[in-house]
Scaffold this motif. Structure first.
Motif, PDB file in Angstrom:
ATOM      1  N   TYR A   1       0.521  -1.245   0.026  1.00  0.00           N
ATOM      2  CA  TYR A   1      -0.155   0.199  -0.011  1.00  0.00           C
ATOM      3  C   TYR A   1       0.794   1.379   0.022  1.00  0.00           C
ATOM      4  CZ  TYR A   1      -3.637  -3.275   0.505  1.00  0.00           C
ATOM      5  OH  TYR A   1      -4.687  -4.374   0.397  1.00  0.00           O
TER       6      TYR A   1
ATOM      7  N   ARG B   1      -3.395  -0.258   6.121  1.00  0.00           N
ATOM      8  CA  ARG B   1      -3.355  -0.057   4.793  1.00  0.00           C
ATOM      9  C   ARG B   1      -3.178   1.535   4.558  1.00  0.00           C
ATOM     10  NH1 ARG B   1      -7.047  -4.739   4.399  1.00  0.00           N
ATOM     11  NH2 ARG B   1      -5.703  -6.326   3.748  1.00  0.00           N
TER      12      ARG B   1
ATOM     13  N   TYR C   1       1.241  -2.210   5.669  1.00  0.00           N
ATOM     14  CA  TYR C   1       1.093  -3.487   5.524  1.00  0.00           C
ATOM     15  C   TYR C   1       1.323  -3.854   3.974  1.00  0.00           C
ATOM     16  CZ  TYR C   1      -1.669  -7.859   5.332  1.00  0.00           C
ATOM     17  OH  TYR C   1      -2.070  -8.946   5.197  1.00  0.00           O
TER      18      TYR C   1
END
Length: 159
Positions: free
Chosen positions: A4, A104, A109
């Motif tokens: 991300y 995210r 992540y």
């Protein structure tokens, strides 16, 4: 791709509300006008995460005196976070993000190398947010041991 977008200094910090270790809602907006250290860790009560959390605990005096509020974030349930906080005397909020929405949003992540194997999971990351809600510092894939001392140096603080 499972990564991300990572944040950089100058980006706006995404708002969020997550339950803490007592299942009480905590929002970034609760700290408006204050500096926040938002750190993401893979799992409560694991050796590296315990080292890092205890380092933050032991540095709360210096961080608090400089106006920083520490918030830890993992995918653990509030009950596990409560056990972690009680076991290790952690006096700052530990936030539960089981759906990884905040992970995210903050780029914490994605793919990582775990003992030579590429896996997808939490990237040990620290985001420093200034009083206006702007990212001051974004550090990704940090080491648990020595991270808080390094962060304090970057912030110009004595740990």
């Amino acid at each position: 791709m499972t990564d991300y977008p990572r944040l950089s200094a100058g980006d706006s910090a995404s708002s969020f509300t997550l339950p803490d270790q007592n299942a009480a809602p905590v929002s970034l907006a609760d700290y408006a006008g204050r500096k926040v250290i938002l750190y993401f860790y893979p799992a409560a009560m694991t050796p590296g995460c315990t080292t890092q959390a205890c380092d933050f605990r032991d540095s709360l005096g210096a961080l608090g005196a400089a106006g920083y509020q520490v918030l830890g974030v993992s995918k653990d349930a509030p009950e596990k976070l409560a056990t972690f906080a009680a076991r290790d005397g952690l006096t700052f909020p530990l936030l539960s993000d089981p759906d990884l929405v905040v992970h995210r949003a903050y780029g914490a992540y994605g793919e990582k190398n775990n003992y030579g194997k590429i896996i997808t999971g939490t990237l040990r990351s620290t985001i420093v947010i200034d009083e206006s809600g702007t990212v001051e510092l974004a550090l990704y894939n940090v080491k648990a041991k020595g991270h808080v001392a390094m962060l304090c140096r970057k912030l110009g603080l004595a740990a």
